[in-house]
Design an enzyme around this catalytic site. Sequence first.
Site, PDB file in Angstrom:
ATOM      1  NE  ARG A 114      28.661  33.113  31.025  1.00 46.59           N
ATOM      2  CZ  ARG A 114      28.922  33.316  29.733  1.00 46.59           C
ATOM      3  NH1 ARG A 114      28.818  32.318  28.863  1.00 46.59           N
ATOM      4  NH2 ARG A 114      29.305  34.497  29.317  1.00 46.59           N
TER       5      ARG A 114
ATOM      6  CG  HIS B 156      24.137  35.348  30.945  1.00 44.49           C
ATOM      7  ND1 HIS B 156      24.867  35.393  29.774  1.00 44.49           N
ATOM      8  CD2 HIS B 156      25.020  35.604  31.948  1.00 44.49           C
ATOM      9  CE1 HIS B 156      26.151  35.651  30.064  1.00 44.49           C
ATOM     10  NE2 HIS B 156      26.261  35.779  31.377  1.00 44.49           N
ATOM     11  CG  ASP B 157      15.963  33.954  32.448  1.00 45.22           C
ATOM     12  OD1 ASP B 157      15.534  34.850  31.688  1.00 45.22           O
ATOM     13  OD2 ASP B 157      15.202  33.195  33.094  1.00 45.22           O
TER      14      ASP B 157
ATOM     15  N   GLY C  85      15.066  40.621  34.168  1.00 44.30           N
ATOM     16  CA  GLY C  85      14.471  39.721  35.165  1.00 44.30           C
ATOM     17  C   GLY C  85      14.425  38.257  34.762  1.00 44.30           C
TER      18      GLY C  85
ATOM     19  CG  ASP D 107      11.931  37.556  31.317  1.00 39.54           C
ATOM     20  OD1 ASP D 107      13.090  37.089  31.191  1.00 39.54           O
ATOM     21  OD2 ASP D 107      11.535  38.536  30.668  1.00 39.54           O
TER      22      ASP D 107
ATOM     23  CB  SER E 122      13.868  37.076  28.182  1.00 40.99           C
ATOM     24  OG  SER E 122      14.812  37.400  29.178  1.00 40.99           O
TER      25      SER E 122
ATOM     26  CG  ASN F 188      23.999  35.855  26.203  1.00 34.47           C
ATOM     27  OD1 ASN F 188      24.676  35.628  27.212  1.00 34.47           O
ATOM     28  ND2 ASN F 188      22.832  36.459  26.240  1.00 34.47           N
TER      29      ASN F 188
ATOM     30  N   PRO G 181      27.470  41.989  32.615  1.00 31.41           N
ATOM     31  CG  PRO G 181      28.259  40.812  34.486  1.00 31.41           C
ATOM     32  CD  PRO G 181      27.034  41.021  33.631  1.00 31.41           C
TER      33      PRO G 181
ATOM     34  CB  THR H  26      34.253  27.423  41.957  1.00 31.42           C
ATOM     35  OG1 THR H  26      34.898  26.225  42.376  1.00 31.42           O
ATOM     36  CG2 THR H  26      32.755  27.173  42.021  1.00 31.42           C
TER      37      THR H  26
ATOM     38  CG  ASP I 256      38.854  26.155  40.452  1.00 28.97           C
ATOM     39  OD1 ASP I 256      40.096  26.010  40.506  1.00 28.97           O
ATOM     40  OD2 ASP I 256      38.080  25.682  41.306  1.00 28.97           O
TER      41      ASP I 256
HETATM   42  C1  HEM Z   1      30.863  39.462  37.990  1.00 29.80           C
HETATM   43  C2  HEM Z   1      30.707  39.586  36.700  1.00 29.80           C
HETATM   44  C3  HEM Z   1      30.869  38.449  35.744  1.00 29.80           C
HETATM   45  C4  HEM Z   1      31.579  38.488  34.590  1.00 29.80           C
HETATM   46  C5  HEM Z   1      32.345  39.675  34.024  1.00 29.80           C
HETATM   47  C6  HEM Z   1      31.509  37.173  34.010  1.00 29.80           C
HETATM   48  C7  HEM Z   1      32.084  36.821  32.814  1.00 29.80           C
HETATM   49  C8  HEM Z   1      32.163  35.530  32.318  1.00 29.80           C
HETATM   50  C9  HEM Z   1      32.859  35.153  31.124  1.00 29.80           C
HETATM   51  C10 HEM Z   1      33.584  36.112  30.192  1.00 29.80           C
HETATM   52  C11 HEM Z   1      32.759  33.804  31.000  1.00 29.80           C
HETATM   53  C12 HEM Z   1      33.336  32.943  29.862  1.00 29.80           C
HETATM   54  C13 HEM Z   1      32.360  32.932  28.694  1.00 29.80           C
HETATM   55  C14 HEM Z   1      32.985  32.351  27.423  1.00 29.80           C
HETATM   56  O1  HEM Z   1      34.199  32.411  27.278  1.00 29.80           O
HETATM   57  O2  HEM Z   1      32.230  31.851  26.552  1.00 29.80           O
HETATM   58  C15 HEM Z   1      31.981  33.332  32.104  1.00 29.80           C
HETATM   59  C16 HEM Z   1      31.665  32.011  32.339  1.00 29.80           C
HETATM   60  C17 HEM Z   1      30.877  31.583  33.371  1.00 29.80           C
HETATM   61  N1  HEM Z   1      30.194  32.390  34.276  1.00 29.80           N
HETATM   62 FE1  HEM Z   1      30.511  34.349  34.579  1.00 29.80          FE
HETATM   63  N2  HEM Z   1      30.745  36.368  34.804  1.00 29.80           N
HETATM   64  C18 HEM Z   1      30.335  37.103  35.871  1.00 29.80           C
HETATM   65  C19 HEM Z   1      29.493  36.669  36.885  1.00 29.80           C
HETATM   66  C20 HEM Z   1      28.932  35.411  36.946  1.00 29.80           C
HETATM   67  C21 HEM Z   1      27.873  35.019  37.849  1.00 29.80           C
HETATM   68  C22 HEM Z   1      27.193  35.966  38.834  1.00 29.80           C
HETATM   69  C23 HEM Z   1      27.614  33.705  37.610  1.00 29.80           C
HETATM   70  C24 HEM Z   1      26.586  32.798  38.235  1.00 29.80           C
HETATM   71  C25 HEM Z   1      26.048  32.987  39.421  1.00 29.80           C
HETATM   72  C26 HEM Z   1      28.532  33.268  36.574  1.00 29.80           C
HETATM   73  C27 HEM Z   1      28.634  31.982  36.121  1.00 29.80           C
HETATM   74  C28 HEM Z   1      29.497  31.579  35.116  1.00 29.80           C
HETATM   75  C29 HEM Z   1      29.769  30.186  34.800  1.00 29.80           C
HETATM   76  C30 HEM Z   1      29.253  28.977  35.560  1.00 29.80           C
HETATM   77  C31 HEM Z   1      30.621  30.178  33.683  1.00 29.80           C
HETATM   78  C32 HEM Z   1      31.141  28.957  32.911  1.00 29.80           C
HETATM   79  C33 HEM Z   1      30.092  28.567  31.867  1.00 29.80           C
HETATM   80  C34 HEM Z   1      30.425  27.340  31.028  1.00 29.80           C
HETATM   81  O3  HEM Z   1      31.476  26.714  31.207  1.00 29.80           O
HETATM   82  O4  HEM Z   1      29.579  27.014  30.160  1.00 29.80           O
HETATM   83  N3  HEM Z   1      29.281  34.328  36.178  1.00 29.80           N
HETATM   84  N4  HEM Z   1      31.619  34.406  32.892  1.00 29.80           N
END
Ligand code: HEM
Length: 331
Positions: free
Chosen positions: A67, A71-72, A77, A79, A81, A99, A168, A199, A251
């Site tokens: 993640r 986010h980077d 880009g 970088d 940051s 974040n 997003p 997942t 998941d």
């Molecule tokens: C499609 C739009 C996306 C949205 C709206 C979104 C939103 C979120 C949110 C709200 C969380 C939970 C954060 C928290 O409660 O602190 C999360 C966790 C996570 N996101 Fe996304 N995400 C998106 C796309 C992605 C993408 C593209 C990736 C990586 C390629 C990603 C990887 C992850 C991972 C691995 C976690 C778990 C992090 C952890 O357990 O520390 N997400 N995401």
Amino acid sequence: MYTPSALFCIVLYLAPSISASPYYDKSGGPLAYNFYDKSCPNLFMIVRWGVWEALQNDTRIAASLLRLHFHDCFVDGCDGSVLLDDTNSFKGEKNAFPNRNSIRGFEVIDSIKADVEKSCPSAVSCADVLALAAREAIVLSGGPFWPVSFGRLDGLTASEKSANEQLPAPFEPLQNITAKFVAKGLDLKDMVVLSGAHTIGFAQCLTFKNRLFNFKGSGKPDPSLDSSMLSSLQTTCPNVDKSNSKLAPLDSQSMYRFDNTYYKNLMNKNGLLESDQALVLDPKTAAMVEDYSTDPFLFSKDFSASMVKLGNIGVLTGQGGEIRKKCRSVN
Ligand code: HEM
Ligand SMILES: *[C@@H]1O[C@H](CO)[C@@H](O)[C@H](O)[C@H]1NC(C)=O
Ligand SMILES: *[C@@H]1O[C@H](CO)[C@@H](O)[C@H](O)[C@H]1NC(C)=O
């Protein structure tokens, strides 16, 4: 439970042949796979070891590192940051709304970067360390390999405003999320397949609580959420503010294993975030979700290809960047 050491050997064996595969070698861009072959030949070993060691202490770290890389790359880009602390001259990304109290893994990147500096001083950027760490984290979690190319420079600044605008949010309509991916040169398919990152890892109650009690002002829960999952989430996240930072797995079937269960969950109304479940509710993305839910190899192949695209967003080469000595601050 898989054995990390066995995976380790498989990775060592496969890495050179896969990275030489023409399948991934599309536009290439300004980055190169062999960028550090001379200046830091031990880079792969150092990063792989650092991620492996971190995973022994914290099983969630693989998700957090992936993640962090996302986010980077998504904000101005890839970088590095996102790694910068706030300073007197700028408010960085770390405290932006998506974040703050949410992204993690900074200590792991700091520690890997320190090891890299010992072996190859001022040679390897933080953005490249992060890109590689994310790949290693996923491979060690049973997920696919993708070739990481190198030569990203670290940015000299970071912007809280950019992070708030560009990342997003789970409450946004799918159309808005799609637009944010398109703005980064990614497409609908990249969005669907990269969402498969969910997942692994966890989300805090505040990111999905809107679905549990009063969905869009209806006074009722989100009808697209399975009823037994709903009651279990209502137990984890009771309707009081103090439950906001409690965690639920993205998941629940296999929260530490990188597989295609995320898509199976979506097919069964078991998606955690509104933005996850939205992928099956929208006819433009539903068929892709169904395909990934039944074909784990297709998911692996497409996820790898989209990770390569993600890692190439807005990379900084030449002017305007540097190789940071410490990832938290500019030199
Ligand atoms: C499609 C739009 C996306 C949205 C709206 C979104 C939103 C979120 C949110 C709200 C969380 C939970 C954060 C928290 O409660 O602190 C999360 C966790 C996570 N996101 Fe996304 N995400 C998106 C796309 C992605 C993408 C593209 C990736 C990586 C390629 C990603 C990887 C992850 C991972 C691995 C976690 C778990 C992090 C952890 O357990 O520390 N997400 N995401
Ligand atoms: C181990 O993981 C926890 C988070 O689960 C973290 O707070 C701690 O700093 C880590 N310890 C080491 C030695 O990395
Ligand atoms: C979605 O995007 C539209 C157009 O840019 C904007 O007006 C709207 O506020 C956005 N919706 C949300 C929930 O962010």
